[in-house]
Design a protein around this motif. Structure first.
Motif: not given
Length: 293
Positions: A105-116
């Motif tokens: 199972h995967l979790v995507l973790w992003g900041l700023c436009d990485g979150a978008s």
């Protein structure tokens, strides 16, 4: 817990991307975290944020991968903006799950436009069980000016240091007032009724904020949102959330957790704030693992 850090090179179309894996020798669960950078930067992150997060999670038994988009860091190819990073995320996901067999199972973790970018990617892979979004980017010129008027200027006007500086002549009063007045006037003129907003939305192609809203509203996994108190990007996201019915419903869903960090800046640059984000991630990941068992 011990872990190994390994570099990997993997294809994205005709281009090669570069990533770094942090793999625990004894993973504690079935979830892995894919770190999606906010640009323009590369896989280490501002103030080594992504590197330190990866090592902290891996030391707790969670496999992590961070990587460079096309045209960034050590990756090849031409630079792509965050709206077109789907192929990069897909390629990194495949490389990560090949290298870490324990990850189901995967979790995507992003900041700023990485979150978008992470939010917009959600419909493309059923293996995604969770998404962690830090200060998601929803900026338009109108949203930036609204945030400056309602958050930046409001905070400045409440700050005694501002008025002391003003009395000493350290503030150019005329330009400051003119700037505030112009932005406030444009903000008032740009307001439309809900009926007008619906008509405008129907007449225009979906922008990235609509794609984010639709993807998050349809997501069946767990969402974690972390918002800084000293950041206009976070303030813009809060405003956008309040004005977007799909996002309001998503944020109220029990599967969504929203955390505020009042003293944090955009990149959680202090050691204490980075540590707080890492602690929040570990707690949330532990809860996610429980739901997947």
């Amino acid at each position: 817990m011990s872990f190994a850090e390994l570099a990997c090179v993997f294809p994205c179309g005709e281009t090669e991307l570069v990533g770094v894996l942090a793999l625990p020798h004894e993973p504690t669960g079935s979830v892995g975290v894919l770190v999606i950078v906010g640009g323009p930067q590369y896989r280490v992150g501002s103030h080594r944020q992504f590197l330190q997060l990866s090592r902290r999670l891996a030391a707790a038994g969670v496999p992590v991968m961070r990587f460079d988009y096309r045209g960034m860091g050590d990756a090849g190819g031409e630079v792509v903006d965050f709206e077109h990073t789907g192929p990069d995320i897909a390629a990194a996901t495949e490389a990560f799950m090949r290298a870490a067999p324990s990850v189901r199972h995967l979790v995507l973790w992003g900041l700023c436009d990485g979150a978008s970018a992470a939010a917009m990617y959600l419909p493309q892979d059923s293996r995604i069980a969770g998404v962690a979004l830090l200060n998601p980017w929803v900026r338009t010129l109108a949203s930036q000016e609204r945030a400056e008027v309602t958050h930046y200027y409001a905070r400045r006007f409440r700050d005694p240091a501002f008025w002391r500086k003003l009395v000493r002549g350290g503030v150019a009063v005329g330009p400051a007032i003119a700037d505030f007045a112009a932005k406030a006037w444009r903000m008032m003129k740009s307001r439309t009724s809900p009926l007008e907003q619906t008509a405008l939305s129907a007449a225009a192609p979906a922008d990235f904020r609509e794609r984010m809203s639709v993807a998050l509203a349809a997501f069946q996994g767990r969402s974690l949102v972390m918002l800084s108190g000293r950041d206009l990007v976070a303030a813009e996201f809060r405003d956008h959330l309040r004005q977007t019915p799909l996002l309001l419903a998503w944020s109220a869903d029990p599967r969504t957790t929203v955390l505020d960090f009042p003293q944090a800046d955009h990149t959680f640059s202090s050691r204490a704030q980075k540590r707080a984000v890492e602690d929040a991630m570990l707690s949330w990941l532990a809860d996610l693992e429980e739901t997947l068992r």
